[in-house]
Write an enzyme that holds these catalytic residues in place. Structure first.
Site, PDB file in Angstrom:
ATOM      1  N   ASP A  25       0.813  -1.222   0.000  1.00 32.26           N
ATOM      2  CA  ASP A  25       0.000   0.000   0.000  1.00 32.26           C
ATOM      3  C   ASP A  25       0.847   1.272   0.000  1.00 32.26           C
ATOM      4  O   ASP A  25       0.294   2.380   0.109  1.00 32.26           O
ATOM      5  CB  ASP A  25      -0.935   0.015   1.217  1.00 32.26           C
ATOM      6  CG  ASP A  25      -2.221  -0.786   0.979  1.00 32.26           C
ATOM      7  OD1 ASP A  25      -2.598  -0.985  -0.189  1.00 32.26           O
ATOM      8  OD2 ASP A  25      -2.833  -1.204   1.979  1.00 32.26           O
ATOM      9  N   ARG A  54     -10.187   5.735  10.700  1.00 29.53           N
ATOM     10  CA  ARG A  54      -8.732   5.602  10.756  1.00 29.53           C
ATOM     11  C   ARG A  54      -8.111   6.610  11.737  1.00 29.53           C
ATOM     12  O   ARG A  54      -7.642   6.242  12.794  1.00 29.53           O
ATOM     13  CB  ARG A  54      -8.133   5.802   9.359  1.00 29.53           C
ATOM     14  CG  ARG A  54      -8.580   4.755   8.322  1.00 29.53           C
ATOM     15  CD  ARG A  54      -7.941   3.416   8.581  1.00 29.53           C
ATOM     16  NE  ARG A  54      -8.315   2.409   7.613  1.00 29.53           N
ATOM     17  CZ  ARG A  54      -7.655   2.154   6.489  1.00 29.53           C
ATOM     18  NH1 ARG A  54      -6.586   2.842   6.163  1.00 29.53           N
ATOM     19  NH2 ARG A  54      -8.050   1.183   5.688  1.00 29.53           N
ATOM     20  N   CYS A 114      -5.073   9.494  -3.417  1.00 31.39           N
ATOM     21  CA  CYS A 114      -4.278   8.697  -2.454  1.00 31.39           C
ATOM     22  C   CYS A 114      -2.860   8.462  -2.938  1.00 31.39           C
ATOM     23  O   CYS A 114      -1.968   8.234  -2.134  1.00 31.39           O
ATOM     24  CB  CYS A 114      -4.836   7.309  -2.236  1.00 31.39           C
ATOM     25  SG  CYS A 114      -6.522   7.165  -2.135  1.00 31.39           S
ATOM     26  N   HIS A 168     -11.806   7.185   4.630  1.00 27.47           N
ATOM     27  CA  HIS A 168     -10.895   8.325   4.743  1.00 27.47           C
ATOM     28  C   HIS A 168     -11.646   9.565   4.240  1.00 27.47           C
ATOM     29  O   HIS A 168     -12.474   9.463   3.316  1.00 27.47           O
ATOM     30  CB  HIS A 168      -9.679   8.153   3.821  1.00 27.47           C
ATOM     31  CG  HIS A 168      -8.506   7.442   4.420  1.00 27.47           C
ATOM     32  ND1 HIS A 168      -7.598   6.751   3.637  1.00 27.47           N
ATOM     33  CD2 HIS A 168      -8.052   7.354   5.697  1.00 27.47           C
ATOM     34  CE1 HIS A 168      -6.651   6.246   4.413  1.00 27.47           C
ATOM     35  NE2 HIS A 168      -6.892   6.598   5.660  1.00 27.47           N
ATOM     36  N   ARG A 205       0.482  -1.612   7.558  1.00 28.94           N
ATOM     37  CA  ARG A 205       1.007  -0.406   6.906  1.00 28.94           C
ATOM     38  C   ARG A 205       1.996   0.368   7.780  1.00 28.94           C
ATOM     39  O   ARG A 205       2.585   1.357   7.328  1.00 28.94           O
ATOM     40  CB  ARG A 205      -0.157   0.530   6.482  1.00 28.94           C
ATOM     41  CG  ARG A 205      -1.098  -0.084   5.453  1.00 28.94           C
ATOM     42  CD  ARG A 205      -1.927   0.973   4.747  1.00 28.94           C
ATOM     43  NE  ARG A 205      -1.115   1.884   3.949  1.00 28.94           N
ATOM     44  CZ  ARG A 205      -1.573   2.962   3.319  1.00 28.94           C
ATOM     45  NH1 ARG A 205      -2.848   3.264   3.410  1.00 28.94           N
ATOM     46  NH2 ARG A 205      -0.777   3.741   2.610  1.00 28.94           N
TER      47      ARG A 205
END
Ligand SMILES: CN(C)C(=N)NCCC[C@H](N)C(=O)O
Length: 292
Positions: A91, A162, A285, A191, A116
């Site tokens: 990611d 998140r 992103c 997000h 992550r």
């Protein structure tokens, strides 16, 4: 056609038909972005509803789409910096999640998912070796531009899935900008940057249903002229878009949103991010803005 009337010199009012005012002329500003090639991109774990580790993934197609996105920015006159991708961090292509930079001050990231976590330190080192003198790593879970959006006046800050709400006050202290907290409620839009983006100073586009009722009121109050996206636009991650003040780079499926922004004087620029979307990501992103 609109009519305007005003008092003439005699008794008769003067009535004029005027054309509907043309859309505002939008002026782009040159940007500097940090991107990470998806050399190790795959979907091998699931930390959002878009990720299905059983679906086939083409790393080479992801790389083609990413390269086209990078070339799009360069063609529009923007500068793109590239960070070295790392094996085992599929990611890492989503560079926006690894730092918030305003006036050269860097606030790094702290990921919620352990898969992550290691990305944060690669980006921290990139900042330090690329001339950033003040790099602060957050104490609280903070997925950077995934949940922080700078309007030029406020830092809009998402929470719910998140980023820890306490990371919002941390961001306000470190970056020295006013933070407005917004509550996200739909797990597909986990997000802030899949529910809202900034088109120009004081103008945003967003999908209301991704926010709590109170946050919808805040958005209406702050941005009464906002572009309101449809569910279809949101569902292709159409709001994961990048504007330079004139050009709006957005997923090719987001056609209604493209029409709406065109009517406001912006130039939509389509990109295909179908492979990266399998991980829950889109153009924004993959793009961290370096506001130096
Ligand atoms: C557009 N969005 C939401 C981003 N800003 N980042 C994408 C992160 C995708 C990654 N698989 C994850 O779930 O963290």
């Amino acid at each position: 056609m609109t009519s305007v009337s005003f008092a003439g010199p005699g008794d008769e009012p003067i009535v004029l038909d005027v054309a509907t005012p043309a859309a505002q002329v939008r002026v782009p500003t040159t940007r500097r972005y940090l991107m990470c090639p998806p050399a190790y991109f795959t979907v091998e774990y699931s930390i959002n509803p878009w990720m299905d580790p059983t679906q086939p993934i083409s790393t080479s197609l992801a790389m083609e789409q990413w390269t086209a996105l990078k070339e799009t920015y360069e063609r529009l006159g923007h500068q793109v910096e590239v960070i070295e991708p790392q094996p085992g961090l599929p990611d890492m292509v989503f560079s926006a999640n690894s730092g918030t930079v305003i006036d050269g001050q860097v606030l790094g990231s702290r990921f919620r998912a352990p898969q992550r976590a290691a990305e944060a330190d690669h980006f921290r080192r990139w900042f330090l070796t690329n001339g950033y003198r003040s790099v602060v790593m957050p104490e609280r879970t903070n997925e950077a531009e995934g949940d922080f959006t700078w309007t030029g006046k406020y830092l809009l800050a998402g929470t719910g899935f998140r980023t820890d709400p306490l990371a919002h006050s941390e961001a306000q202290e470190v970056l020295g900008v006013p933070v407005i907290s917004l509550q996200l409620t739909d797990p597909r839009y986990y997000h802030l940057d899949v529910a809202l983006f900034v088109l120009a100073d004081d103008l945003v586009a967003y999908y209301p249903d991704a926010f709590s009722p109170g946050s919808q009121k805040v958005l209406r109050r702050l941005f009464p002229d906002a572009v309101i996206a449809t569910g279809t636009d949101a569902a292709c991650l159409g709001l994961n878009a990048v504007s330079d003040g004139r050009h709006v780079v957005l997923p090719v499926e987001a056609t209604d949103l493209a029409d709406q922004v065109a009517r406001r004087g912006f130039d939509p620029v389509f990109v295909d991010i179908s492979e990266l979307r399998k991980s829950g990501g889109g153009p924004k992103c993959c793009t961290m803005e370096l506001r130096d």
